[in-house]
Write a protein that holds these residues in place. Sequence first.
Motif: not given
Ligand code: ADP
Length: 371
Positions: A275-276, A306
């Motif tokens: 995610n990061a 962001e």
């Molecule tokens: P995805 O597969 O959409 O990344 P996650 O369950 O891992 O699903 O995360 C859910 C949502 O949280 C993401 O769609 C994103 O909008 C937000 N998110 C997660 N980690 C971050 C991050 N490090 N920075 C910004 N937004 C994040």
Amino acid sequence: MRLDQRWPAMVLGAASIAAGVAALALTRRRSDLPIPVQPGGPALADVLDAVAEPVLLVEGVTVTLANRAATTVMGAQIVGQDVREAIPHPAAAELLSDLDLGGDGAPVELKGLGPLNQRWQMRVNAIGGGRRLVHLIDQTESHAAERMRVDFVANASHELRTPLAAVRGFIETLEDAGDDAETRARFLSIMGAEALRMQRLVEDLISLSRIEAEKYRLPSDEVDMVDLAEDVHAELVAAGAGRGRDVILSLDADVPKVIGDRAQLSQVMHNLVSNAMKYGREGTPVEIALRRTGAGVRFAISDQGEGIPAKHIPRLTQRFYRVDTGRSRSLGGTGLGLAIVKHIVERHRGRLQITSEVGIGTTVAVVLPTP
Ligand code: ADP
């Protein structure tokens, strides 16, 4: 008002009012005698107070006794009131107006009763002498769980249907594409990407159901988190693609081992780093920090990117919840990464903390207890 009525000895100590109601109904049906009295036994009011769910004793249509749970939900004034006022709900009023009702009245569902607008199942049992026992069973949680299950299946199907429809569409187009090699290559590449999306989703769904199945089994292995962080880092760098080289380690030397499931903790770290890398700005560092704390071991993954507006943070661990669905999909996200993380952290009796500043970046930390 407390009635000095005595409860049959046979139901004393019964854990649930349902057992008591059934016992009373049975006694009544078998002998057709009034409720047996046990001299010296506890007062009925005390027995009913020990029941966690709201129970009312009703004579005709007047409430003559209400246990503590009932007065908490409906107020102390209900004793002496018409039961249809005490339980102000059309379905309840209809059932309670029927004074001929026997002990087998079908339960009715009541919505929006009580200070928290809960959902209840109301059961009415005739216990003889024109008296009825009204029992409310809180269904709020089981209803919410059922709703979640239905939503989950609907969401998962929807997520799979979109790439599947794309693949089918491109297969048809390819059939008509003739020998144009460039068009075929382009379509095949899109189909490959859509198939990969379905594969990721199916893998995440399988992960989630495995983790849920193990939820109540505490992990028992010793896990060296320093070693784990170094392994994850090495894997990302070796993968070469994407932002693997942006990942940096900041590890304390004296971090104790935790009791855990290494594969699951590795999955947590991979999901958070992924995610990061996805949501952090290209070329900025992604830090994996590992610290010893008073509560145990804390590892935190930080990015510069962001960020996440505060109102979304409490919902991020819900399955398929995304701040921007289109963006998540285009980056290969399934919307299940943080739900998986949450379940694994819960199984380890740990804590998940998400802090973020819009335009600056995000830190997701996990605190695991040490033995
Ligand atoms: P995805 O597969 O959409 O990344 P996650 O369950 O891992 O699903 O995360 C859910 C949502 O949280 C993401 O769609 C994103 O909008 C937000 N998110 C997660 N980690 C971050 C991050 N490090 N920075 C910004 N937004 C994040």
